[in-house]
Enzyme design. Sequence first.
Site, PDB file in Angstrom:
ATOM      1  N   ASP A 120     -29.292   6.636 -10.970  1.00  0.00           N
ATOM      2  CA  ASP A 120     -27.863   6.324 -11.100  1.00  0.00           C
ATOM      3  C   ASP A 120     -27.075   7.636 -11.170  1.00  0.00           C
ATOM      4  O   ASP A 120     -27.299   8.457 -12.061  1.00  0.00           O
ATOM      5  CB  ASP A 120     -27.643   5.506 -12.379  1.00  0.00           C
ATOM      6  N   ASP A 146     -28.338  11.596  -3.340  1.00  0.00           N
ATOM      7  CA  ASP A 146     -27.377  11.771  -2.255  1.00  0.00           C
ATOM      8  C   ASP A 146     -26.007  12.176  -2.800  1.00  0.00           C
ATOM      9  O   ASP A 146     -25.019  12.165  -2.070  1.00  0.00           O
ATOM     10  CB  ASP A 146     -27.253  10.480  -1.431  1.00  0.00           C
ATOM     11  N   PHE A 204     -30.185   3.483  -0.224  1.00  0.00           N
ATOM     12  CA  PHE A 204     -29.198   4.432  -0.742  1.00  0.00           C
ATOM     13  C   PHE A 204     -28.983   5.560   0.264  1.00  0.00           C
ATOM     14  O   PHE A 204     -27.859   5.985   0.507  1.00  0.00           O
ATOM     15  CB  PHE A 204     -29.665   5.012  -2.084  1.00  0.00           C
TER      16      PHE A 204
END
Length: 235
Positions: free
Chosen positions: A139, A175, A216
Site C-alpha cells: 500500500d 510503482d 498494479f
Amino acid sequence: MENEDQPRLRSVVSYVKRGGRMTVGQQRAWEEHWPRLGRTVSELPAGPVDFTAWFGREAPVMLEIGSGMGETTSQLAAAAPELNYVAAEVYDPGLGQLMLRAEKLGVTNLRLMHGDAVVLLTSHVEPGTLSGVRLFFPDPWPKKRHHKRRIVQPEFVALIASRLAPGGTFHMATDWEHYAEQMLEVCSAEPALRNRYADEPGGWAPRPEWRPVTKFEQRADREGRVSHDLIFEKR
C-alpha cells in the site's frame, strides 16, 4: 523475540484490515485446504514456527508479505519448487483465491499465514533463518500525511534484516516514485543490508523476468508511472 523495540514496532502494521465476502470457490478452498496449508498468526503457539515440520522437508524459506489475490504468489511458488514458500496476507478472500490458484497449478511448496507479518516476524520467525523476503507493491499511502503508515520504515527493515540468513535477500517493488525513493533510503541506511545493485543507475535493480506483471504494474504503466525493483541482501 521480545525486546524493548516491540511496542515501537507494533506502531507499523503490515496491512490495512479489509473485509470482503468470499465466493463459493474461495469458501470451498478455505474448508478443504486451510487446515493443511494455513495458520492464523494470532493463534500460533509461542515461539518460532517449525517450517521444516510444517512443509515436511528441509528447504530455504521464502516469505512474501501481502500476497493479495494470489496470482503472482501462486506463479512464483510454482516456479520455485526448491523453496518452502510462505505467503502472509490478511484478506480472507485473497487467501481463498490463492489456495484455488495453487490447487490449479498443482503447487505443493506453499503455506499461508493469515495475519500481521510484523507479529509473525517478531514473535514466530527465528533470527537469521529466512532465505528471502518479498514485498511487492505494498500500500503506497500516497498522501503525505499518511506516509508514516507505509510499512517500509527503519524499524521494519531492521526486523527484516535480523530475520534474513547471511546472503538472504529483501526484494521490494513499487510503482510510486516517492515510495521507491523512501525504500531505497531506508534500506541503504540499514547497516546489516547492502544494495545488490548499488552500482546500477539510481541503485534500482533490473526488473527480474521471473516476476510476473501484476495488475498494479499494468495500471501504473497505463497511468505513466514507472515501477522500480530494489534488492538488498544481508551482509
